[in-house]
Scaffold this motif. Sequence first.
Motif, PDB file in Angstrom:
ATOM      1  N   MET A 246       0.843  -1.199   0.000  1.00 43.64           N
ATOM      2  CA  MET A 246       0.000   0.000   0.000  1.00 43.64           C
ATOM      3  C   MET A 246       0.877   1.246   0.000  1.00 43.64           C
ATOM      4  N   LEU A 247       0.581   2.137  -0.921  1.00 43.82           N
ATOM      5  CA  LEU A 247       1.305   3.403  -1.001  1.00 43.82           C
ATOM      6  C   LEU A 247       0.353   4.550  -0.669  1.00 43.82           C
ATOM      7  N   PHE A 248       0.697   5.297   0.368  1.00 44.82           N
ATOM      8  CA  PHE A 248      -0.069   6.491   0.731  1.00 44.82           C
ATOM      9  C   PHE A 248       0.645   7.683   0.108  1.00 44.82           C
ATOM     10  N   MET A 249      -0.062   8.401  -0.768  1.00 48.68           N
ATOM     11  CA  MET A 249       0.584   9.415  -1.591  1.00 48.68           C
ATOM     12  C   MET A 249      -0.351  10.579  -1.868  1.00 48.68           C
ATOM     13  N   PRO A 297       6.428  11.667   9.558  1.00 46.49           N
ATOM     14  CA  PRO A 297       5.716  12.941   9.349  1.00 46.49           C
ATOM     15  C   PRO A 297       5.419  13.336   7.908  1.00 46.49           C
ATOM     16  N   THR A 298       6.005  12.641   6.924  1.00 52.70           N
ATOM     17  CA  THR A 298       5.870  13.094   5.534  1.00 52.70           C
ATOM     18  C   THR A 298       5.269  12.017   4.636  1.00 52.70           C
ATOM     19  N   TYR A 299       4.901  12.443   3.430  1.00 53.38           N
ATOM     20  CA  TYR A 299       4.384  11.541   2.403  1.00 53.38           C
ATOM     21  C   TYR A 299       5.230  11.682   1.152  1.00 53.38           C
ATOM     22  N   PRO A 300       5.306  10.605   0.339  1.00 57.59           N
ATOM     23  CA  PRO A 300       4.582   9.340   0.407  1.00 57.59           C
ATOM     24  C   PRO A 300       5.095   8.408   1.513  1.00 57.59           C
ATOM     25  N   GLN A 301       4.240   7.419   1.868  1.00 59.74           N
ATOM     26  CA  GLN A 301       4.599   6.362   2.816  1.00 59.74           C
ATOM     27  C   GLN A 301       4.244   5.016   2.191  1.00 59.74           C
ATOM     28  N   LEU A 302       5.179   4.080   2.257  1.00 66.60           N
ATOM     29  CA  LEU A 302       4.972   2.752   1.668  1.00 66.60           C
ATOM     30  C   LEU A 302       4.875   1.691   2.758  1.00 66.60           C
ATOM     31  N   TYR A 303       3.848   0.843   2.662  1.00 67.66           N
ATOM     32  CA  TYR A 303       3.636  -0.238   3.623  1.00 67.66           C
ATOM     33  C   TYR A 303       3.614  -1.586   2.892  1.00 67.66           C
ATOM     34  N   VAL A 304       4.206  -2.587   3.515  1.00 71.31           N
ATOM     35  CA  VAL A 304       4.159  -3.953   2.986  1.00 71.31           C
ATOM     36  C   VAL A 304       3.634  -4.862   4.084  1.00 71.31           C
ATOM     37  N   LYS A 305       2.547  -5.555   3.785  1.00 72.30           N
ATOM     38  CA  LYS A 305       1.892  -6.464   4.755  1.00 72.30           C
ATOM     39  C   LYS A 305       1.642  -5.759   6.088  1.00 72.30           C
ATOM     40  N   GLY A 306       1.174  -4.496   5.992  1.00 74.78           N
ATOM     41  CA  GLY A 306       0.789  -3.761   7.193  1.00 74.78           C
ATOM     42  C   GLY A 306       1.928  -3.081   7.925  1.00 74.78           C
ATOM     43  N   GLU A 307       3.169  -3.254   7.452  1.00 78.91           N
ATOM     44  CA  GLU A 307       4.322  -2.670   8.135  1.00 78.91           C
ATOM     45  C   GLU A 307       4.891  -1.523   7.305  1.00 78.91           C
ATOM     46  N   LEU A 308       5.268  -0.421   7.985  1.00 80.85           N
ATOM     47  CA  LEU A 308       5.842   0.720   7.295  1.00 80.85           C
ATOM     48  C   LEU A 308       7.242   0.402   6.787  1.00 80.85           C
ATOM     49  N   ILE A 309       7.465   0.654   5.494  1.00 82.28           N
ATOM     50  CA  ILE A 309       8.809   0.523   4.921  1.00 82.28           C
ATOM     51  C   ILE A 309       9.511   1.874   4.976  1.00 82.28           C
ATOM     52  N   GLY A 310       8.804   2.944   4.595  1.00 80.72           N
ATOM     53  CA  GLY A 310       9.380   4.283   4.655  1.00 80.72           C
ATOM     54  C   GLY A 310       8.898   5.143   3.506  1.00 80.72           C
ATOM     55  N   GLY A 311       9.645   6.207   3.254  1.00 81.30           N
ATOM     56  CA  GLY A 311       9.288   7.139   2.192  1.00 81.30           C
ATOM     57  C   GLY A 311      10.165   6.984   0.966  1.00 81.30           C
ATOM     58  N   LEU A 312      10.215   8.033   0.162  1.00 78.01           N
ATOM     59  CA  LEU A 312      10.931   7.987  -1.114  1.00 78.01           C
ATOM     60  C   LEU A 312      12.411   7.654  -0.942  1.00 78.01           C
TER      61      LEU A 312
END
Length: 332
Positions: A246-249, A297-312
């Motif tokens: 999931m990518l929050f952007m 605190p910033t976007y985009p944010q990337l998640y894999v299987k419900g866990e935060l991976i990080g930003g760009l």
Amino acid sequence: LAAGSREEKMANLVEATSQKDFEEFLAKAGKCLTVVHFHAAWAPQCGQMNEVMAELAKEHTGTTFVKLEAEAVPEVSEKYEISSVPTFLFFKAGEKVDQLDGAHAAELTKKVQRLAVSGGPAGAAEAPDLNQRLKKLINAGPCMLFMKGSPQEPRCGFSRQIVGLLKEHNIQFSSFDILSDEEVRQGLKTFSNWPTYPQLYVNGELVGGLDIVKELAESGELENTCPKAVSLEQRLKSVISQSPVMLFMKGNKEEARCGFSRQILEILNGTAVDYDTFDILQDEEVRQGLKTYSNWPTYPQLYVKGELIGGLDIVKELKESGELVSVLKGES
């Protein structure tokens, strides 16, 4: 000028300056594919996409490519609800079969290649995949509203009314803008045997449109029909887990609304790994809540299987180290 003169010599690359031109081009094309680019002179990305169309016209000589200045031919733009440029509509036998919003050369090329050879409307050969996608969207939240626009900016009176009713009765709901995806817009009508929008679903089942929601509100049954509001934390967990990746952007897959989001899309598109996006500009609660929930605190944010991976920056590092694909697949 040289490029322009080359375009003019190509019989299948034309310009419609009136509704009559547009209708004549569609009629002449018959069952063959017609691609119409709704553009504006002030938008540089439209100029770039005209160049892409010129190249596609050389390759697909049986397809008609039409340039139409959206603001100069308002009758056509309004009929097809064109709200931004560039927008591409695809026609066969005078019927619209697909749509692409934004300056996406690769996606335009892919759609032209697919539609130029297929005998039927877009997605006809991909119905099982489309049905799976529709099921996934319908079940994306306990209460799902398919509407024109967003809850913050409804794009039609019926959508505005149904959003007002749901908010008045404190019903928490997720939404999908059917104007952003023509495949979903047309497919859902058939899938649910319900020809109009908005459409409200609860726990994956169609409740109905505005009239039915009004009746439920008047009879006092609306609160019982829709699931009770969940906490913000529960909602964030649900949205994060909506898809394995999931990518929050800012914006969506079709149109990034900031440079960082655009860059991360390009990286993810290069991995051939499936992912879903969530437009944080459409949901202020998620936009603010996710910063605290994930302590990022910033976007985009990337998640894999419900866990935060990080930003760009982190995604760039993973790409450079060769680890990105395995991370996206949850292997590391």
